[in-house]
Design a protein around this motif. Sequence first.
Motif, PDB file in Angstrom:
ATOM      1  N   MET A 152     -17.898  -1.099  -4.651  1.00  0.00           N
ATOM      2  CA  MET A 152     -16.728  -0.791  -3.799  1.00  0.00           C
ATOM      3  C   MET A 152     -16.439   0.708  -3.893  1.00  0.00           C
ATOM      4  O   MET A 152     -16.511   1.291  -4.957  1.00  0.00           O
ATOM      5  N   SER A 153     -16.140   1.292  -2.794  1.00  0.00           N
ATOM      6  CA  SER A 153     -15.997   2.752  -2.776  1.00  0.00           C
ATOM      7  C   SER A 153     -14.689   3.190  -3.426  1.00  0.00           C
ATOM      8  O   SER A 153     -13.738   2.433  -3.522  1.00  0.00           O
ATOM      9  N   MET A 154     -14.676   4.431  -3.868  1.00  0.00           N
ATOM     10  CA  MET A 154     -13.522   4.942  -4.596  1.00  0.00           C
ATOM     11  C   MET A 154     -12.301   5.122  -3.698  1.00  0.00           C
ATOM     12  O   MET A 154     -11.199   5.254  -4.168  1.00  0.00           O
ATOM     13  N   ASN A 155     -12.527   5.166  -2.387  1.00  0.00           N
ATOM     14  CA  ASN A 155     -11.384   5.427  -1.512  1.00  0.00           C
ATOM     15  C   ASN A 155     -10.452   4.231  -1.361  1.00  0.00           C
ATOM     16  O   ASN A 155      -9.501   4.269  -0.586  1.00  0.00           O
ATOM     17  N   LEU A 156     -10.702   3.151  -2.117  1.00  0.00           N
ATOM     18  CA  LEU A 156      -9.758   2.022  -2.093  1.00  0.00           C
ATOM     19  C   LEU A 156      -8.534   2.318  -2.944  1.00  0.00           C
ATOM     20  O   LEU A 156      -7.522   1.630  -2.848  1.00  0.00           O
ATOM     21  N   LYS A 157      -8.625   3.328  -3.792  1.00  0.00           N
ATOM     22  CA  LYS A 157      -7.507   3.644  -4.686  1.00  0.00           C
ATOM     23  C   LYS A 157      -6.218   3.867  -3.899  1.00  0.00           C
ATOM     24  O   LYS A 157      -6.194   4.644  -2.932  1.00  0.00           O
ATOM     25  N   ASP A 158      -5.182   3.157  -4.317  1.00  0.00           N
ATOM     26  CA  ASP A 158      -3.837   3.334  -3.764  1.00  0.00           C
ATOM     27  C   ASP A 158      -3.721   2.971  -2.274  1.00  0.00           C
ATOM     28  O   ASP A 158      -2.749   3.350  -1.628  1.00  0.00           O
ATOM     29  N   LYS A 159      -4.680   2.275  -1.715  1.00  0.00           N
ATOM     30  CA  LYS A 159      -4.604   1.920  -0.288  1.00  0.00           C
ATOM     31  C   LYS A 159      -3.966   0.556  -0.033  1.00  0.00           C
ATOM     32  O   LYS A 159      -3.436   0.311   1.036  1.00  0.00           O
ATOM     33  N   TYR A 160      -4.081  -0.348  -1.015  1.00  0.00           N
ATOM     34  CA  TYR A 160      -3.609  -1.717  -0.789  1.00  0.00           C
ATOM     35  C   TYR A 160      -2.609  -2.127  -1.862  1.00  0.00           C
ATOM     36  O   TYR A 160      -2.597  -1.557  -2.958  1.00  0.00           O
ATOM     37  N   ALA A 161      -1.783  -3.088  -1.509  1.00  0.00           N
ATOM     38  CA  ALA A 161      -0.690  -3.454  -2.418  1.00  0.00           C
ATOM     39  C   ALA A 161      -0.422  -4.950  -2.364  1.00  0.00           C
ATOM     40  O   ALA A 161      -0.723  -5.622  -1.367  1.00  0.00           O
ATOM     41  N   ILE A 162       0.159  -5.438  -3.443  1.00  0.00           N
ATOM     42  CA  ILE A 162       0.629  -6.828  -3.487  1.00  0.00           C
ATOM     43  C   ILE A 162       2.125  -6.783  -3.197  1.00  0.00           C
ATOM     44  O   ILE A 162       2.864  -5.995  -3.789  1.00  0.00           O
ATOM     45  N   VAL A 163       2.545  -7.626  -2.250  1.00  0.00           N
ATOM     46  CA  VAL A 163       3.904  -7.466  -1.706  1.00  0.00           C
ATOM     47  C   VAL A 163       4.779  -8.711  -1.826  1.00  0.00           C
ATOM     48  O   VAL A 163       5.958  -8.660  -1.461  1.00  0.00           O
ATOM     49  N   GLY A 164       4.208  -9.799  -2.326  1.00  0.00           N
ATOM     50  CA  GLY A 164       5.035 -10.994  -2.484  1.00  0.00           C
ATOM     51  C   GLY A 164       4.337 -12.000  -3.366  1.00  0.00           C
ATOM     52  O   GLY A 164       3.107 -12.057  -3.403  1.00  0.00           O
ATOM     53  N   ILE A 165       5.153 -12.748  -4.125  1.00  0.00           N
ATOM     54  CA  ILE A 165       4.616 -13.752  -5.045  1.00  0.00           C
ATOM     55  C   ILE A 165       5.245 -15.103  -4.721  1.00  0.00           C
ATOM     56  O   ILE A 165       6.445 -15.181  -4.462  1.00  0.00           O
ATOM     57  N   GLY A 166       4.434 -16.152  -4.746  1.00  0.00           N
ATOM     58  CA  GLY A 166       4.959 -17.503  -4.539  1.00  0.00           C
ATOM     59  C   GLY A 166       4.803 -18.342  -5.785  1.00  0.00           C
ATOM     60  O   GLY A 166       3.703 -18.475  -6.318  1.00  0.00           O
ATOM     61  N   TYR A 167       5.923 -18.873  -6.268  1.00  0.00           N
ATOM     62  CA  TYR A 167       5.914 -19.789  -7.407  1.00  0.00           C
ATOM     63  C   TYR A 167       6.183 -21.207  -6.888  1.00  0.00           C
ATOM     64  O   TYR A 167       6.644 -21.393  -5.758  1.00  0.00           O
ATOM     65  N   THR A 168       5.925 -22.194  -7.727  1.00  0.00           N
ATOM     66  CA  THR A 168       6.359 -23.565  -7.465  1.00  0.00           C
ATOM     67  C   THR A 168       6.965 -24.068  -8.764  1.00  0.00           C
ATOM     68  O   THR A 168       6.925 -23.374  -9.776  1.00  0.00           O
ATOM     69  N   GLU A 169       7.492 -25.265  -8.729  1.00  0.00           N
ATOM     70  CA  GLU A 169       7.824 -25.911  -9.984  1.00  0.00           C
ATOM     71  C   GLU A 169       6.517 -26.000 -10.775  1.00  0.00           C
ATOM     72  O   GLU A 169       5.447 -26.185 -10.179  1.00  0.00           O
ATOM     73  N   GLN A 170       6.567 -25.844 -12.088  1.00  0.00           N
ATOM     74  CA  GLN A 170       5.321 -25.818 -12.848  1.00  0.00           C
ATOM     75  C   GLN A 170       5.491 -26.410 -14.230  1.00  0.00           C
ATOM     76  O   GLN A 170       6.605 -26.599 -14.695  1.00  0.00           O
ATOM     77  N   GLY A 171       4.371 -26.712 -14.856  1.00  0.00           N
ATOM     78  CA  GLY A 171       4.399 -27.333 -16.184  1.00  0.00           C
ATOM     79  C   GLY A 171       3.891 -28.753 -16.049  1.00  0.00           C
ATOM     80  O   GLY A 171       2.759 -28.966 -15.631  1.00  0.00           O
TER      81      GLY A 171
END
Lengths: 141, 386
Positions: free
Chosen positions: B1-20
Motif C-alpha cells: 500500500m502506498s505511503m500517500n494513504l497517511k492521514d487520508k481516511y478516518a473512522i467516524v462512527g462505532i456501533g455497539y450492541t448488547e454484549q456478553g
Amino acid sequence: MTYRKPLPQPNADTKPFWDGCKQHQLRFQKCRDCQYVRWPPSIICPRCHSQDTEWIVASGRGRVYTFAVYHQAFHESFREDLPYITAIIELEEGPHLLSNIVGCNPREVKCDMPVEVVWEDITEEFTLPKFRIATQPDVNS
Amino acid sequence: MSMNLKDKYAIVGIGYTEQGRVPNRTALSFYVEACANAIKDAGLKKEDIDGLICYRYFQPARGEREVTPYVTAQCLGLSPKYLSQEANCARSHLYHALGVLEAGLCSYVVIAYADNALSSQRLIDDIDPDKAVFGQIGYPAEYAMAAQRAMYTFRTGPETWKEIAVGQRKWANLNPKAYFHNRPLTYEDYYNSKWVVEPFRVPDCCLISDGGRAYVVTSVERARDLRRPPVVIMGIGQHNPSSYIDQSTWMAGPSGAKIAGEIAFKMAGITLDDIDACEIYDCFTYTVELTLQDYGFFRPGEGLDWFKDGTIAPGGRLPVNTSGGLLAEAYFMGMTPLTEAVMQLMGRCGDRQLGARTGTREPEIILCSDNGATFQTHCCTILRRF
C-alpha cells in the motif's frame, strides 16, 4: 470396545501418510529437486515449487519442539485421558508432526527432549503415530 | 500500500450492541444492530452507505443460516456498490475498505463483526481432522504450544502473563460493558485459576461472547462534516508469515507483528515514543507479550520487568487494552481493540477514559493490532486524534 475419538479422514493428499501408518511406517513427501522433506502433504514443494516428489519412510526419531498439556476436554471423547499431552515433534528428517507424547508424566516432558514413535492401532482401518521419551540414545547429541 | 494513504481516511462512527451473554439472539440480529448503530453514530443515513464488509461467519448456530453481507445489507435496507465477506476480520477488512475508498468506488464503508457464540449451540468449527485424532482441538493449545516454546527460548511464563491478565482486568472493572466489569482479578486469583491447556490458565484465555461491533470508514475530507470528531488512520501494515503452525520455527517470535509494525510506523512517520496507548489483539496473554515485543517495546525476555508494577493498567505509563480487551471485555476479534482505540481518541470512554481521569497520558496516538490463526497473520494500525 468401540473407538469413540475422532478418526483420520484421509484425503487425496494425506492418504499415503495414513496408509503408511497402517503399516507402521512414518511416510513423508520429499522433493526430488531440492531434497526438502515436507508436511503437510502438498502437490508442490513450498521451497522450490517442484512437483517432482517421492515418499520416504522417516526414522520415527525426533525431538519435542514444543508441547501443551490439556486439563480440559474440548471433545467429550478425550475426557478420560486428562491430563494428556499434545506435542509438535521435530523429526530427524526435518518436518514437524503434531502428535501425542504417551507413557509418561506431563512433568517429565521438556522442549528438545529426544522422542521416538510408537504405533497405536485404534481400529481395523487406522493406526496413529504417537511418541514416547526415547529409550535409545540420541544419535545427534 | 502506498505511503500517500497517511492521514487520508478516518473512522467516524462505532456501533455497539448488547454484549456478553445475550441469549435468544441470532448472529444476524447482532450484525444488523451493530451496523445500524454505527451508521447512526457517524451521523449518516443508510442511503449514504455504499460499501459493506462482514466477517465470514463461523459455522452457523443450529437453526440459523450463514450470515452473509448480502443478507445483512437486505436487513438494513442497503444497496451498496461493494460487498465483501472474508475471514481475516480487522486485518484485511480495513485494507479492503481503504482500497475501495482510494479507488473512488465507495464513499462510506461499514465494517462489521458479530456472533452468538456464547449462547448458541453449534459444533466447534474449524476442526482439522489430522489434529483432532490426537485431541488437538481449538486454539488454546496452539497458542499454549507457542507460549511453551517461548518459555524455553527466553524468560517468560505465568509470572509475566499475570501482569497482563491483572492489568487488563483493572480496565474492565472501569468499563460497564465489560463481561468482567464487576469481577476484579488479583495475582493470587490468577495463580489459583484452573489450567485450560498448560501453560495457560483460565485468565490467560479470551472470552467467548454474544454481540456485535461495527464501524464506518470514510475520507478525512468527508469526515469533517460528520457528527463525531474523526479518528484518522496514520499508518497501517500487514504481514502474513503463512505457514502451518506446527511447521513454525518462530513461535517465540518474531511473528507477523514485526514487519507489519515496521510498515505501519514508516507510513505514519512516527516512533514507539509517540504511542500513548496500545489496543492489542489479546486472544491469549502471551499474544500481548509477543506482539509488544515484536513491535520493539522491549527485547525478548524483558517483558517481565517491562510489565511489572502496572505498566499497562490504569495509572500506568503505557496503557494496554483499555476496555478490558478480548480477555475481559468481549470477543469481537480485531474489532474489540480497534473500536476501543477510536472511542478513546474520540474521548467517549467515561470512567476508563485515558488522560487525567485514569492517571494516564492524554491520548493523541494509539497503536492497534489484530492477529490471526496462530501468529500467522498480523495487522498493525496507528490511529490519531483529528
